[in-house]
Design a protein around this motif. Structure first.
Motif, PDB file in Angstrom:
ATOM      1  N   UNK A 277       8.469  14.140   3.225  1.00  0.00           N
ATOM      2  CA  UNK A 277       7.916  15.304   2.551  1.00  0.00           C
ATOM      3  C   UNK A 277       8.840  15.887   1.509  1.00  0.00           C
ATOM      4  N   UNK A 278       9.996  15.236   1.295  1.00  0.00           N
ATOM      5  CA  UNK A 278      10.908  15.709   0.273  1.00  0.00           C
ATOM      6  C   UNK A 278      11.764  16.881   0.687  1.00  0.00           C
ATOM      7  N   UNK A 279      11.817  17.202   1.968  1.00  0.00           N
ATOM      8  CA  UNK A 279      12.614  18.327   2.461  1.00  0.00           C
ATOM      9  C   UNK A 279      13.995  17.819   2.862  1.00  0.00           C
ATOM     10  N   UNK A 280      15.057  18.473   2.362  1.00  0.00           N
ATOM     11  CA  UNK A 280      16.407  18.070   2.713  1.00  0.00           C
ATOM     12  C   UNK A 280      16.667  18.369   4.175  1.00  0.00           C
ATOM     13  N   UNK A 281      16.908  17.340   4.960  1.00  0.00           N
ATOM     14  CA  UNK A 281      17.135  17.498   6.385  1.00  0.00           C
ATOM     15  C   UNK A 281      18.616  17.571   6.731  1.00  0.00           C
ATOM     16  N   UNK A 282      19.485  17.006   5.883  1.00  0.00           N
ATOM     17  CA  UNK A 282      20.910  17.006   6.178  1.00  0.00           C
ATOM     18  C   UNK A 282      21.719  16.915   4.899  1.00  0.00           C
ATOM     19  N   UNK A 283      22.778  17.706   4.849  1.00  0.00           N
ATOM     20  CA  UNK A 283      23.620  17.752   3.656  1.00  0.00           C
ATOM     21  C   UNK A 283      25.019  18.182   4.078  1.00  0.00           C
ATOM     22  N   UNK A 284      26.014  17.353   3.822  1.00  0.00           N
ATOM     23  CA  UNK A 284      27.387  17.694   4.181  1.00  0.00           C
ATOM     24  C   UNK A 284      28.296  17.478   2.979  1.00  0.00           C
ATOM     25  N   UNK A 285      29.393  18.238   2.926  1.00  0.00           N
ATOM     26  CA  UNK A 285      30.376  18.106   1.855  1.00  0.00           C
ATOM     27  C   UNK A 285      31.770  18.048   2.445  1.00  0.00           C
ATOM     28  N   UNK A 286      32.693  17.487   1.662  1.00  0.00           N
ATOM     29  CA  UNK A 286      34.082  17.395   2.085  1.00  0.00           C
ATOM     30  C   UNK A 286      34.903  18.574   1.616  1.00  0.00           C
TER      31      UNK A 286
END
Length: 353
Positions: A277-286
């Motif tokens: 559905x185009x929904x961001x489920x996970x996003x991580x940064x360093x």
């Protein structure tokens, strides 16, 4: 801005077992391990050579002069041979590099090449399979039927990466002007092609951040289902800020919004997986600044059994975050796989150590 793996004539080419060998992968004409048969002149007239000078055959005595670069093979495996020369309109247009193993018969290393073009850089000539540790590899250049000045400058011999257990591995050597080989099978292409540059190991590609990209067509090995664990890793170099998300390696959506990308955001490494559905489920940064103009190694891991999303930068753990991946078995991450600013990418099954 720049974003960034013989003529058969044994009297001329037989290798003495006690001959000196090159001390590093790149062997210049002034290095230990380089030797000549016949009279070769030293020159600095034309730029684009490696080291302090280069050698040439004086465009004379055709077929009587040979330059040799001798290597001691350290480990079993496959090896790549590349060469550099200084180009000029007076150069030979049909030079043939060759190689031999332990003084055996000479084999052509690729086809004949013109030294009037592609000077000033290491050009991949050929690959050799199955060399044994302890053997001696000799790369040879003879001025046979060349019709112009033959240049003996630098040669590079490098072991090829082991790809066992790797689903995709890219070293960014051109097969043709717009085609790149996946070392485990398959090809990527470009229409707006990036610049070919020296990398940490082998070749790198310099992208403009706007139009350049490589595209790899969908195939089953790129499927990420619910139970898939995978690692995507690559070398990356960028000068200048990365204040908004920029994809370096990405997977476009399949019409259901399922996609992923690894790149930079706020000057740090970033890893995103977008669910159905185009929904961001996970996003991580360093946490490390990767936009300082130095090479950095990024590894992004999706660990299905623990639902962890993990980032390593330069071998150091930066982020571990448990995320819920809303992927259905029949909705894989596909169809396109492309590069934006990187050197050397591999997609692994499971977690990289």
């Amino acid at each position: 801005k720049l974003f960034v793996i013989f003529f058969l004539c044994l009297s001329f080419n037989a290798v003495n077992a006690a001959a000196a060998v090159c001390s590093s992968a790149i062997c210049d004409n002034s290095s230990t391990g380089f030797n000549v048969v016949g009279i070769w002149s030293t020159s600095t007239t034309s730029p684009g050579y490696m080291g302090s000078n280069y050698r040439h055959d004086k465009n004379s005595d055709d077929g009587t002069k040979t330059a040799n670069w001798n290597y001691a093979i350290g480990v079993n495996g496959d090896y790549e041979i590349a060469a550099q020369w200084s180009q000029d309109p007076n150069r030979a247009t049909n030079v043939q590099y060759r190689y031999s193993v332990n003084g055996g018969s000479l084999q052509n290393c690729g086809s004949r090449i013109s030294q009037r073009v592609n000077g000033g850089k290491l050009n991949v000539l050929c690959s050799i399979s199955g060399l044994a540790a302890g053997s001696t590899l000799t790369v040879s250049l003879r001025n046979d039927a060349t019709g112009g000045y033959v240049i003996a400058d630098a040669v590079r011999v490098t072991a090829q990466a082991v790809t066992t257990g790797i689903s995709h591995f890219w070293q960014f050597g051109y097969i043709s002007n717009n085609t790149f080989k996946n070392q485990t099978g398959g090809f990527a292409t470009c229409s707006n092609c990036p610049d070919k540059l020296p990398g940490v190991v082998g070749n790198a590609l310099g992208f403009d951040g706007q139009n350049n990209r490589l595209v790899y067509p969908f195939e089953s090995r790129l499927n990420w289902g619910m139970g898939t664990s995978a690692t995507v890793e690559f070398w990356f170099k960028k000068s200048g800020n990365c204040l908004t998300p920029e994809a370096v390696v990405s997977r476009a959506n399949d019409g259901n919004g399922v996609s992923w990308w690894v790149g930079c955001d706020n000057n740090h490494a970033a890893f995103s997986i977008v669910g159905i559905g185009g929904v961001t489920q996970s996003y991580v940064t360093g946490i490390t600044d990767i936009t300082d103009g130095a090479w950095h190694h990024l590894a992004a891991i999706r660990e299905a059994t623990t639902s962890n999303q993990i980032l390593f930068v330069d071998g150091k753990l930066e982020t571990v975050s448990e995320k819920s991946f809303h992927l259905r078995v029949d909705k894989y991450l596909r169809p396109d796989y492309w590069w934006h600013e990187l050197l050397g990418c591999g997609q692994f099954s499971g977690r990289a150590g």
